[in-house]
Each structure stands twice: as C-alpha cells, then as structure tokens.
Write a protein that holds these residues in place. Structure first.
Motif, PDB file in Angstrom:
ATOM      1  N   GLY A  78       0.807  -1.209   0.000  1.00  6.93           N
ATOM      2  CA  GLY A  78       0.000   0.000   0.000  1.00  6.93           C
ATOM      3  C   GLY A  78       0.840   1.258   0.000  1.00  6.93           C
ATOM      4  N   TYR A  79       1.919   1.251  -0.802  1.00  2.97           N
ATOM      5  CA  TYR A  79       2.821   2.399  -0.865  1.00  2.97           C
ATOM      6  C   TYR A  79       2.253   3.462  -1.803  1.00  2.97           C
ATOM      7  N   THR A  80       2.498   4.712  -1.506  1.00  2.53           N
ATOM      8  CA  THR A  80       2.074   5.778  -2.408  1.00  2.53           C
ATOM      9  C   THR A  80       3.136   5.983  -3.485  1.00  2.53           C
ATOM     10  N   PHE A  81       2.690   6.224  -4.684  1.00  2.10           N
ATOM     11  CA  PHE A  81       3.574   6.378  -5.831  1.00  2.10           C
ATOM     12  C   PHE A  81       4.615   7.473  -5.594  1.00  2.10           C
ATOM     13  N   VAL A  82       4.184   8.613  -5.115  1.00  2.00           N
ATOM     14  CA  VAL A  82       5.086   9.750  -4.914  1.00  2.00           C
ATOM     15  C   VAL A  82       6.202   9.423  -3.924  1.00  2.00           C
ATOM     16  N   LYS A  83       5.913   8.612  -2.921  1.00  2.00           N
ATOM     17  CA  LYS A  83       6.901   8.295  -1.894  1.00  2.00           C
ATOM     18  C   LYS A  83       7.805   7.123  -2.257  1.00  2.00           C
ATOM     19  N   THR A  84       7.492   6.400  -3.360  1.00  2.00           N
ATOM     20  CA  THR A  84       8.266   5.194  -3.636  1.00  2.00           C
ATOM     21  C   THR A  84       8.793   5.062  -5.060  1.00  2.00           C
ATOM     22  N   ALA A  85       8.221   5.748  -6.029  1.00  2.79           N
ATOM     23  CA  ALA A  85       8.621   5.566  -7.429  1.00  2.79           C
ATOM     24  C   ALA A  85       9.940   6.266  -7.732  1.00  2.79           C
ATOM     25  N   GLY A  86      10.671   5.715  -8.693  1.00  4.43           N
ATOM     26  CA  GLY A  86      11.945   6.305  -9.109  1.00  4.43           C
ATOM     27  C   GLY A  86      13.110   5.736  -8.328  1.00  4.43           C
ATOM     28  N   PRO A  87      14.000   6.595  -7.853  1.00  3.91           N
ATOM     29  CA  PRO A  87      15.192   6.111  -7.134  1.00  3.91           C
ATOM     30  C   PRO A  87      14.808   5.553  -5.766  1.00  3.91           C
ATOM     31  N   PRO A  88      15.754   4.931  -5.072  1.00  5.24           N
ATOM     32  CA  PRO A  88      15.452   4.476  -3.707  1.00  5.24           C
ATOM     33  C   PRO A  88      15.021   5.653  -2.847  1.00  5.24           C
ATOM     34  N   HIS A  89      14.161   5.379  -1.913  1.00  6.56           N
ATOM     35  CA  HIS A  89      13.647   6.429  -1.036  1.00  6.56           C
ATOM     36  C   HIS A  89      14.042   6.161   0.404  1.00  6.56           C
ATOM     37  N   LEU A  90      14.398   7.236   1.092  1.00  8.67           N
ATOM     38  CA  LEU A  90      14.747   7.184   2.500  1.00  8.67           C
ATOM     39  C   LEU A  90      13.521   7.531   3.321  1.00  8.67           C
ATOM     40  N   SER A  91      13.194   6.692   4.289  1.00 13.41           N
ATOM     41  CA  SER A  91      12.105   6.990   5.212  1.00 13.41           C
ATOM     42  C   SER A  91      12.659   7.892   6.307  1.00 13.41           C
ATOM     43  N   PHE A  92      12.067   9.063   6.457  1.00  7.91           N
ATOM     44  CA  PHE A  92      12.533   9.969   7.499  1.00  7.91           C
ATOM     45  C   PHE A  92      12.082   9.522   8.881  1.00  7.91           C
ATOM     46  N   SER A  93      11.060   8.668   8.952  1.00 11.02           N
ATOM     47  CA  SER A  93      10.579   8.225  10.261  1.00 11.02           C
ATOM     48  C   SER A  93      11.495   7.173  10.883  1.00 11.02           C
ATOM     49  N   ASP A  94      12.069   6.259  10.053  1.00 11.59           N
ATOM     50  CA  ASP A  94      12.914   5.212  10.642  1.00 11.59           C
ATOM     51  C   ASP A  94      14.243   5.000   9.906  1.00 11.59           C
ATOM     52  N   ARG A  95      14.568   5.826   8.919  1.00 10.14           N
ATOM     53  CA  ARG A  95      15.799   5.760   8.125  1.00 10.14           C
ATOM     54  C   ARG A  95      15.881   4.516   7.234  1.00 10.14           C
ATOM     55  N   GLY A  96      14.766   3.779   7.094  1.00 13.50           N
ATOM     56  CA  GLY A  96      14.745   2.639   6.190  1.00 13.50           C
ATOM     57  C   GLY A  96      14.841   3.105   4.747  1.00 13.50           C
TER      58      GLY A  96
END
Length: 131
Positions: free
Chosen positions: A60-78
């Motif tokens: 259930g990921y949102t496109f804006v937060k996951t598409a393209g290059p790898p994404h850094l989660s600011f909440s847990d640094r994942g």
C-alpha cells in the motif's frame, strides 16, 4: 549457489525508474549462502545473512513516496526499493547498512523490496515471512 529474485514491476514504476537507470535488467535481489545483495540501478546494498533479523510483508505504498530512485524513510531511516505500490518485503537488520549514500554515512535499519516472489525471498534469507 546464489538465487536471484526479480522485482515485481508496474508500468508507471518502470517509467519513473528509467531516468535513474532502474530497469528490470538493473534491479534485482541476490541471495548467496552468506549474503544479501541488492542492485537497483546504480544503487546497491550488501549485508551478511547473519545480519538479517526479520522479514515482513508490507504494501500500500504511495507512488510519490516510492517511485523512481530508492527512497529514504525519514521516520525510521529505512530504504525502499519499490517497483510497485502493492506489495513488498521489509527486511530488518541487526546492524544498519549503507545503500543510498555513496559516502556510506547514512545507514539503514531496514530495506523494503518489492520482489515478485516474496515467500521464496524470505525463505532464501533464512527467515519466516511475517505480516
């Protein structure tokens, strides 16, 4: 013998990944008897299997937060290596590992991968797939 796991691609994610060199040919997870190696275009992650503590189904990921290059989660640094918004596996590490920062100063306690064979991937990692 290593096992290679392909990512599960949605068309919109293919288009978003192209400018970054992320394609089905340059994105995969490989599990050897001793290590996990992830390639995602020019980015990579490598860790010993002994550093992996768990694997959980996610989605259930949102496109804006996951598409393209790898994404850094600011909440847990994942870090997320996402090729669809539907489903993936979050792998947690005992010791955080580098992946998106070429200086290796940013390290990640977990990585989300949208591999096609989630159950087989967890089995190859030697962990039960939770969630």
């Amino acid at each position: 013998m290593s096992q290679r796991f392909a990512f599960d691609w949605d068309a919109a994610y293919r288009v978003a990944g192209l400018p970054f060199g992320i394609t089905p040919w340059t994105a995969y997870a490989e599990v050897s008897p001793t290590a996990l190696r992830v390639r995602y275009g020019p980015w990579s992650l490598r860790t010993a299997l002994s550093n992996i503590t768990s694997a959980t189904r996610t989605g259930g990921y949102t496109f804006v937060k996951t598409a393209g290059p790898p994404h850094l989660s600011f909440s847990d640094r994942g870090v997320s290596f996402a090729t669809n918004g539907r489903a993936g596996v979050c792998v947690r590490f005992d010791r955080p590992v580098p992946a998106i920062d070429p200086t290796k100063r940013i390290v990640h306690p977990g990585a989300t991968l949208t591999v096609a064979d989630r159950e087989g991937f967890a089995e190859a990692l030697g962990v039960s797939l939770g969630g």
